[in-house]
Structures are given as C-alpha cells and as structure tokens.
Write a protein that holds these residues in place. Sequence first.
Motif, PDB file in Angstrom:
ATOM      1  N   UNK A   1     -10.123   8.051 -10.163  1.00  0.00           N
ATOM      2  CA  UNK A   1     -11.217   7.867  -9.214  1.00  0.00           C
ATOM      3  C   UNK A   1     -11.198   6.438  -8.681  1.00  0.00           C
ATOM      4  N   UNK A   2     -12.130   6.161  -7.758  1.00  0.00           N
ATOM      5  CA  UNK A   2     -12.369   4.781  -7.387  1.00  0.00           C
ATOM      6  C   UNK A   2     -12.852   4.030  -8.635  1.00  0.00           C
ATOM      7  N   UNK A   3     -12.548   2.741  -8.748  1.00  0.00           N
ATOM      8  CA  UNK A   3     -12.978   2.021  -9.955  1.00  0.00           C
ATOM      9  C   UNK A   3     -14.480   1.790  -9.961  1.00  0.00           C
ATOM     10  N   UNK A   4     -15.000   1.566 -11.139  1.00  0.00           N
ATOM     11  CA  UNK A   4     -16.404   1.161 -11.252  1.00  0.00           C
ATOM     12  C   UNK A   4     -16.571  -0.237 -10.669  1.00  0.00           C
TER      13      UNK A   4
ATOM     14  N   UNK B   1      11.339   0.884  -2.623  1.00  0.00           N
ATOM     15  CA  UNK B   1      10.026   0.913  -1.952  1.00  0.00           C
ATOM     16  C   UNK B   1       9.493   2.339  -1.882  1.00  0.00           C
ATOM     17  N   UNK B   2       8.269   2.515  -2.316  1.00  0.00           N
ATOM     18  CA  UNK B   2       7.610   3.825  -2.269  1.00  0.00           C
ATOM     19  C   UNK B   2       6.716   3.976  -1.056  1.00  0.00           C
ATOM     20  N   UNK B   3       6.514   2.874  -0.280  1.00  0.00           N
ATOM     21  CA  UNK B   3       5.656   2.962   0.897  1.00  0.00           C
ATOM     22  C   UNK B   3       4.193   3.023   0.517  1.00  0.00           C
ATOM     23  N   UNK B   4       3.316   3.419   1.454  1.00  0.00           N
ATOM     24  CA  UNK B   4       1.890   3.573   1.116  1.00  0.00           C
ATOM     25  C   UNK B   4       1.720   4.624   0.026  1.00  0.00           C
ATOM     26  N   UNK B   5       1.063   4.257  -1.052  1.00  0.00           N
ATOM     27  CA  UNK B   5       0.955   5.119  -2.219  1.00  0.00           C
ATOM     28  C   UNK B   5      -0.060   6.227  -1.964  1.00  0.00           C
TER      29      UNK B   5
ATOM     30  N   UNK C   1       0.872  -4.025 -11.133  1.00  0.00           N
ATOM     31  CA  UNK C   1       0.244  -3.520 -12.336  1.00  0.00           C
ATOM     32  C   UNK C   1       0.280  -2.005 -12.360  1.00  0.00           C
ATOM     33  N   UNK C   2      -0.159  -1.389 -13.445  1.00  0.00           N
ATOM     34  CA  UNK C   2      -0.040   0.067 -13.582  1.00  0.00           C
ATOM     35  C   UNK C   2      -1.009   0.863 -12.707  1.00  0.00           C
ATOM     36  N   UNK C   3      -2.123   0.265 -12.259  1.00  0.00           N
ATOM     37  CA  UNK C   3      -3.101   0.969 -11.427  1.00  0.00           C
ATOM     38  C   UNK C   3      -2.956   0.476  -9.989  1.00  0.00           C
ATOM     39  N   UNK C   4      -2.660   1.407  -9.084  1.00  0.00           N
ATOM     40  CA  UNK C   4      -2.422   1.068  -7.680  1.00  0.00           C
ATOM     41  C   UNK C   4      -3.454   1.800  -6.825  1.00  0.00           C
ATOM     42  N   UNK C   5      -4.027   1.085  -5.869  1.00  0.00           N
ATOM     43  CA  UNK C   5      -5.010   1.696  -4.970  1.00  0.00           C
ATOM     44  C   UNK C   5      -4.313   2.573  -3.945  1.00  0.00           C
ATOM     45  N   UNK C   6      -4.888   3.743  -3.671  1.00  0.00           N
ATOM     46  CA  UNK C   6      -4.316   4.651  -2.689  1.00  0.00           C
ATOM     47  C   UNK C   6      -4.180   3.960  -1.339  1.00  0.00           C
ATOM     48  N   UNK C   7      -3.001   4.136  -0.717  1.00  0.00           N
ATOM     49  CA  UNK C   7      -2.739   3.517   0.570  1.00  0.00           C
ATOM     50  C   UNK C   7      -2.064   2.173   0.473  1.00  0.00           C
ATOM     51  N   UNK C   8      -1.993   1.601  -0.730  1.00  0.00           N
ATOM     52  CA  UNK C   8      -1.367   0.298  -0.932  1.00  0.00           C
ATOM     53  C   UNK C   8       0.154   0.450  -0.942  1.00  0.00           C
TER      54      UNK C   8
ATOM     55  N   UNK D   1       2.578   5.129 -13.445  1.00  0.00           N
ATOM     56  CA  UNK D   1       1.961   4.687 -12.193  1.00  0.00           C
ATOM     57  C   UNK D   1       0.698   5.518 -11.977  1.00  0.00           C
ATOM     58  N   UNK D   2      -0.450   4.840 -11.963  1.00  0.00           N
ATOM     59  CA  UNK D   2      -1.744   5.498 -11.791  1.00  0.00           C
ATOM     60  C   UNK D   2      -2.269   5.169 -10.397  1.00  0.00           C
ATOM     61  N   UNK D   3      -2.644   6.208  -9.644  1.00  0.00           N
ATOM     62  CA  UNK D   3      -3.110   6.038  -8.263  1.00  0.00           C
ATOM     63  C   UNK D   3      -4.617   6.231  -8.232  1.00  0.00           C
ATOM     64  N   UNK D   4      -5.329   5.214  -7.774  1.00  0.00           N
ATOM     65  CA  UNK D   4      -6.801   5.260  -7.748  1.00  0.00           C
ATOM     66  C   UNK D   4      -7.280   5.376  -6.315  1.00  0.00           C
ATOM     67  N   UNK D   5      -8.315   6.207  -6.121  1.00  0.00           N
ATOM     68  CA  UNK D   5      -8.966   6.253  -4.812  1.00  0.00           C
ATOM     69  C   UNK D   5      -8.715   7.515  -4.037  1.00  0.00           C
ATOM     70  N   UNK D   6      -7.684   8.329  -4.380  1.00  0.00           N
ATOM     71  CA  UNK D   6      -7.477   9.600  -3.690  1.00  0.00           C
ATOM     72  C   UNK D   6      -8.616  10.540  -4.065  1.00  0.00           C
TER      73      UNK D   6
END
Length: 1089
Positions: A413-416, A282-286, A232-239, A315-320
């Motif tokens: 940000x981190x998600x709600x 492959x982009x590796x850990x995001x 999906x378009x939102x990827x958690x940091x480190x995934x 590509x949106x990175x969440x959690x950084x």
Amino acid sequence: MAPTLPALLCLGLSVGLRTHVQAGTLPKPTIWAEPGSVVPRDSSVTIWCQGSPRAQEFRLDKEGIPDFWDRQKPLEPGDKAKFSIHYMGQVYAGSYWCYYRTPTGWSEPSDPLELVVTGSYSKPSLSALPSPVVTSGGNVTLQCASRQGFNRFLLTKEGEDESSRTLDGQQTPDRQTQALFPVGPVTPGHRWTFRCYSFYRHTPRVWSAPSDPLELLVSGLSGKPSLLTTQGPVVTSGQNLTLQCRSDISYARFALSKEGGQDLPQRPARRPQEGLSQADFPLGPVGTIHGGRYRCYGGHGLSSEWSGPSEPLELLVAGEEPAGRLRDRPSLSVRPGPSVAPGETVTLLCQSGNRTDTFLLSKEGAAHRPLRLRSQDQDGRYHAEFSLSPVTSAHGGTYRCYRSLSTDPYLLSQPSEPLALVVSGLYGKPSLSALPSPVVTSGGSVTLQCASRQGFNIFLLTKEGEDKSSWTLAGQRSPDGWTQVLFLVGPVTPGHGWRFRCYGFNRITPWVWSAPSDPLELLVAGTLRKPTIWAEPGSVVPLGTPVTIWCQGTLEAQEFHLDKEGTSVPWDRQKPPGHGDKAQLAIPQMTEQHAGSSQCYFRTPTGWSEPSDRLELVVTGSYSKPSLSALPSPVVTSGGSVTLQCGSRQGFNRFLLTKEGEDESPRTLDGQRTPDGQTQALFPVGPVTPGHRWTFRCYGFYRDTPRVWSAPSNPLELLVPGLSGKPSLLTPQGPVVTSGQNLTLQCRSDVSYARFALSKEEGQDLPQRPAQMPQEGLSQADFPLGPVGTVQGGRYRCYGGHGLSSEWSAPSEPLELLVAGEEPAGRLRDRPSLSVRPGPSVAPGENVTLLCQSGDRTDTFLLSKEGGANRLLRLRSQDQDGRYQAEFSLSPVTSAHGGTYRCYRSLSTDPYLLSQPSEPLALVVSGVSGAPGFTWYLSVLIGVSVTFVLLLLILLFLFLRHRGQDRCKKSWAADPGPEDRGQQSSSSPATDAQDQAICEQERWQPAGGHRDFWRQCRGDTQKDAAVSDAHSEVGLQLDHRAATSEAPQDVTYAQLNHSTVRKGTAAPPAPPSGEPPAEPSEYAALAVR
C-alpha cells in the motif's frame, strides 16, 4: 522430419503413375536444399540434385504431382543441377526427389527431401516451467502454446547438436492448445537455445512462424555476483529503477532472472575499474509486474556455463492500487512515545481498517529488508505490533509501515505517515527559560531560550498538551561558550496549556537527542474584546488571484497578529497604519498553502484581545471543474422541485452547491460512487418559484482537505415558466434538416421581451440570447445551431423573459427537429423506396396509396410533401416477408394532394434521426381546372380586351356612317346617275369608294329598305339601325366596292365574337336587275354576345 516410410510410399505411388520413365540400376542421386529445407515464406530456396558425371538430364518430382515437376540440364562439371524457387509459399511445401538420365538409362530416385514453409501463421509462445534457470544436471519442461487451435507442435534445439521433436497439441481450460516437451538432464557443456513451431496435422509441412528463442541458463559453481539497488528494497510505483549486477570476477556478460518469470535479459559487462565487472538492468517506471525476487548470474564469453546465482533481492512496489484493495494507507503510532531512553522498550503499532494479511515496517535509509508481521484482527481493525527492545541509538530514525495481501506479497500500500523515533538521554539536559518573563498577557507572545554547554548545533522545542507541536532551530554560539536558540511563542491565550520542554542534538545524528530540559509553563493574563476578521473580495478565492485579510479591533490597537490553524507560530503580524483600528494581510497569489482557518488578535497598552471568530479561507481551482446538471430538466414548473446532480471523475468524496443571489446558502453532501466510476451528489431543490433567480454552481473537494476546492462548475440556471404570452419558435428549413446543413431557430413574439431562452426536451443546456426589435411591437432572437448533426435532433421550445427578472413566459409550441442523413454505425445507411398505387396520376375523389419500403430494419416510416409546412405523417412499419413497409392512404384525393413526396426511415432508439430520403415521387391530380383566381383573371382580361376592340369598331363604324350619309345626300341631289359619280373628285378615293358602296347598297334594297336608307341618311340613330336580332347581338357589315369599276368586286365583312372568330365567303347582295351578279366575297364576322 516427416517419417521416411510414408514419403517412400508416396514416391512409389507417384513413380507408378509414370509410364514414360522407368528407374534403372544407376546409383541414386543426392538431393538437398540451400539455405535449408525449412524456408520462411516469400524467401528464396534452391534444390540441388547431384548424380553421375555422365548425367545428361536431371528431373525433379514432387509428391502429389503425376508428372515430373521440373527438369534441368546438368551444370558444369556435369554431375548436378539446380531447381530454383524464388518466393517460397505453401504450394511449394512438400516431399521432393530427383533422378538423372545417362546414355545407358535412368537412375534410381534420390531420398525424399521434405521442404517446409514457415510463417504461414503467427508464432506460438515458448516458456520454461518452472523457470528458465536450471541447475546443472536438472530437468525442465518447455511449454509451446498457441490460441490458433494447432494440433501439432515441433520443438527445435539450436547449436551443434541440433535436433527436433514433435508432439500432439492438448486443449487447455483457457481454450488454447499446447504441448509440453520434457528437456534434460541439462549440462553446462552445451548451449540450450530452443524455438518451437505449430502446424495442423493435415498440412504437416506448413508451419507457423517460429517462437521467440528461449535460452536455458545453467548455473554453475563459479563465484556468484552481487545484485544491488540504489533506492532500497521498497520502491514507489512509477519511480524509475535500475538494478546493478557486479562481481570482482571478470565476467563478459550478466543475466537477470526474476523468480517465476520467463525473461532472461542479458547485458554485456562493463569494467568501471580494474578487477571489477558489472552491468545495469534498467526496469523503467516501476509497476505491479516488477515486484518480486531477483537474482543475477555472470557468464564467460559465449560459453553456456554461468556462475552461481547472486543472493536474492526482494523488490517491493508501494502505491499501486489494484481494484482499490490497497488504496487506504495504514496508520503508525508508538508506545509509550516518540522519545525513548536507551535500554527501554518501545512498540510501533501499525493499523488499518481494511483487510490486511501482512504489515511491513521499514526504516528510512536502512539497506536491510523491512520487518514483516502477520496482521491480527481485533474488533474489525487489523494491526501488528513491532517491538524494539532494548532500544539503542541505532534505533533512532524515521519509520513507515505498509500493508500487503497474501495474493500479491510484493505489492504494498501507500506508506503510513512517517514517524520519527528519537532516542534521548544520551547527553545532559539543556536549560529552558522565558524572556522577559513566564507571565504573559492573554494574546501576548514570549521568547523561550534553550541553551547548553555541550555544543549542540540543533535545538528542538516541544509543547505538551492536547495541541502538541514542536519547533526546531539551528543553535547559535554565544561569547560565553554556550550554544543557544530563541523560540518566539505566541500569541498566548488562556484557553490552552502552555507547557514546554526542549532538547539538543547534533546534525549528524538527528535521532539521538539529549535528555529533556525541565518543563517550563507560561502564565496567561488579559481579556480585551475580540476583533472582527474578514476577507476581500471574499473568503472563497480562485487559485492564483489576490486576496486581503482584514482584522479590525479598537483605536488603541498597537499590533495585530494573525494565527493560522496548523502553524505553531503566528502566521503574520502587522501594525495598524497611523492611529487606525485595523490591519491587513495581503496575499498576492492565493495558493493551497494559504487555505485554512485563521484567527487574529490585537494588542493595546493594557494587554491582548481575545481571538477573533475563525475565518475559513477557501482556494478554488486546484482541480478541474465538476459537471452540474438538472434532473430531469432545467425547465421547472412554478412550485415544482428538481434534483441537481454534481459529478466528477476525480474521485471527490464531498460536493458543495451554491446558489447565486440574495439568499445565497451553500449546501454540502457526501459523494457517492456510480457504476461508471465517477462520484456524484444529488441535491434536491424546491419548491421553485418565479420570485427569485435560480442560478447554481457546484464544487468538488476531498474530506481531508475541506478548504481546497475544485474550479466551479459552469453556472446552471433553472427556467421557471410563467403565464405571460408564449412566443413562437420557427425554422426556415422545415421540420426535416439534412445532416451538415447550417440551421438557425428563431424565437419571436409580439410581446416586447428583453431576452429569449431555448430549451431542448431532455437536454441540459438553456442558451439565452438578447432580444432584437426588427419592427415596432415585435421582439425576436436567433439561436444558431451550426452544422446539424445527431445531437441536434429533438423537440425544442423557447421562452421569453423581461430584463433580469427570473420570471419567464409560457413555453412556445414544441418544434420537432428531424435530422436526415446521419449514419450511426450504418443503421440508417440505406434509403427507403417510395411507390404509388394505382399510379402517379389520379383524379379528384379517388383513393391513392403511397407505399414506403426498406429491406433493413425500420421501426417508423415518415412521409413528407415538398413545400408542406405541416408535420410529417408517421406510421409504424410492418414486417412482410423480411421487408419493412408502411402504406400512407390519401382519400378522397383533392387538388391539395398534388405535389412531390419523399419518405424516410427511423428507429425507435433515435426517433429524431432519419435516413436519407427516398427518391422523390410526383403525384399529379388530373382533371382539375386551373386555379380559380387565375381563371377569373383570364376571363376579365379577355372581356376587357374584346370590349375595347368592340368599342373601337363601333366608333369607326359611326364615324364612317356619318360621313357616308353626308356624301349620299350630296350625291343624290347633284347626280342621281351612277355614271356621273365616277367623275366627281374626291380627296380620299378609298373613302369615297366606301361611301358610294354603302349608298349603292341602300339603293338596291326594296322599298322598305329605302325608307331605312333615308332614315340613315337623315342621321336617324334609332335602335333598329344597330340591333339585328332578338339575342341583342351587335353586328357590323362592311360592303366594299370599287367606285371606278364596272365589274362586281369582292365584299369583305367582319363579325366579332368574344369567343370565336370565323372566316367565310358569301355572295354579295343582289344588284338591281340588269347588273351582272357579283363574284363571291370574303368576310369576317365579329360578334359580341
């Protein structure tokens, strides 16, 4: 590459210097280099020169060399020669030309060959502005840049139309130099692969290593591929993330482009099935750098023509958390509620207390992009309202919202917390009933039955009111065709409202519910006294250890229920054993899920009790332990105060301090962030008195999980010194210890202490050791410090304590420990020199100066004497003409100053850290007699020895004199004539001769002497026979003559003196008239004064 005209000018100058070779009119030869004229450093290159077949010799000239550089005979078939360079270096770079000789003369010189060496400097960077993806017919700017200060840059294009361009470098604000090469128009008919080099203007043929190749991607008109991501378009940091480019056209390769990026990774195409080509990237850990907009392209073989771009993929990175700007997650709420009927309007409200530029709303499982709204600032809170109208079944699902800033639009940000939006009312409502009755005694439980004829396989029960909660269970089919589920509710207390509804839905559409059932309200009755709740061994439990929760009520109790905060059903229920009044809940291994606030209830035949008081169960050890230290020191005077610092690098925002002992009372403070990135809390403690043990531990935890603590810190015991006898702190090595040497400090006292503690000034550790009793009335303890290093230097004191009492003795006298030989960053690497003025030998009472010097910065010099137990002498250094020195004056000199000296250097930043010692210097105090004790001993020894010898001689003299007197009497009475004496027999001829000599000597004396002789023969022992002068000297003369000889014999005598022994000759006493004079005699004089 270099201009031809300057090369020809140089060639003309070079040829003009030669007088032995004149160019003729033969055709000029051809010169070239293999594998090329641009040669990497340390690789080989061959220069070829080809002329006429009649050539007899070839010569090679190099610009700047007055004579020819090399000459070679032609190779078969005779029209060319080669000049080899095995290892290319800067010395070989330059302009070359060649010529040849025939029988008719020399040819003209060839055209110049410019030989360039690359790799002498590190490679520059090459990038395309604004992007390496260029539309057909478009232009692009290539930027070649370096931080090595090059003033010339060269751009080369690889391929069939190879070319190069050179530009001057320009300085940029970030202190790098660069050149911008415009390129275009770009067409798909060629490969557009570039490299660039950099060099300095004064060495134009010495280049850097080539940059990495840059290939421009020229997009065409063929069918565009698709770019997909499974996450999906939102990827958690480190995934881990892989992008997939695919097409129904049989492309041979794919390329991936990121908007604003320079990389163009390419992958060969795979064919998972007929008519489909694809490649994975492959982009590796995001991380932060991966956020952005991507496109991909397809290409055929090695053709430079690519397809049209795919649709962009954001590509949106969440959690950084860059500098914590997006650290706090937003909150998400819904109006009017999470359950909405079809056709209604619902608003999702996303909020944050921190600055936010944009809010994004995403729905779980949706492939489309998240909704974006600019934030609104209302009373310091940022928010955005996402309106869904009219609601349909497609809107049901789980939503989350994110924050973002305009500076990083692809970083979230981190998600709600997730919010479930339910679309209800599409199906008829189920029924809800209470079994056995909706009337429940206080503390009781009830079963709620939710049922429907519509075949729902999932049912959900909701509780309305302040403590809203819900339960979900799978439906069970009954024989009559209904589906139902039974919800157990309890214990029910009168303190809350007990109003319920239930819903039914199908598993495949979890967010599309039925209409709600009619509400059901429970009635609560009964009020027994509340039970007692506690935990064993305690309510603070280490992670993974067992704990037991006890609930005690009355003897009539038939059942106990345990309720944990945050759970909608009773956590556990137990029956009391036998007719007991309590029950237990055993937890074999404590976890974070067990931590929390719990209450218990009990049931009797008459009803349920009130709930117990709350039991706060805490788990420790979920995080690593914080540090606990005392500021300024753990040694506190009686009645004084101290600050305890609890700190950690794990970002705790709450800290708790506990004091062990009878008056245990924990305290909690908020954590404060320090400049070094850790959080801490400062707990003031005091006044401190000796009447209690002052042992502390601390914990760290987070505000949102207040019952999940870290492991406890190491215990910190405050030492309160008292007034009892202070011990002594000793070291066998002296105050200066060599780095790496093993050292043990000993604390001892004549007071019978049970333990000892060691304290270092400004240190935090207070090691304790039990006391040993090496002898009656003496207690001591050893504190081994191990191999000594920098950290051991400092000032130490020790204390004595009695048993487990918190009262300690007064501190010992301080012991300074100086560590010599450590080299922190080489600051004390050089040892000082030590010299003496006026010299190493000095008389008592004079002045002497010991001079300690060093060429390196020194704040203090220290002077030590070998074997000296006293502290070192210290002097501040003086800077004199770049040398640091100190003068140690010894005045007036005494015998105590003699010995071996060394000096050391130290810095004010580390006063207990010394350099290596200087070479030893021996100071001799001359003109001083031996030690008084040794002189007295020697005098006594000599006196006793002399006295002993003298007594032996006196005894011998008296013995011989006595025998002589007896023999004289017999001799004079029997034979007064000397001629008859020789006929007398004697058992000892030597003794007889000696006696006769004495008697004869007495005969030869004058008249007075005969009287003395007769007195001696009569045994008279008056003092005039022993004393010979007024100085009370004792003299002894032995006059020896042979009894049987007519001739005069040598006379030997001894004179004994306690200080001198003399040997000499003397004439014998004068004989009576008529006898010949005696020859000289040897004697020894022994005298005792």
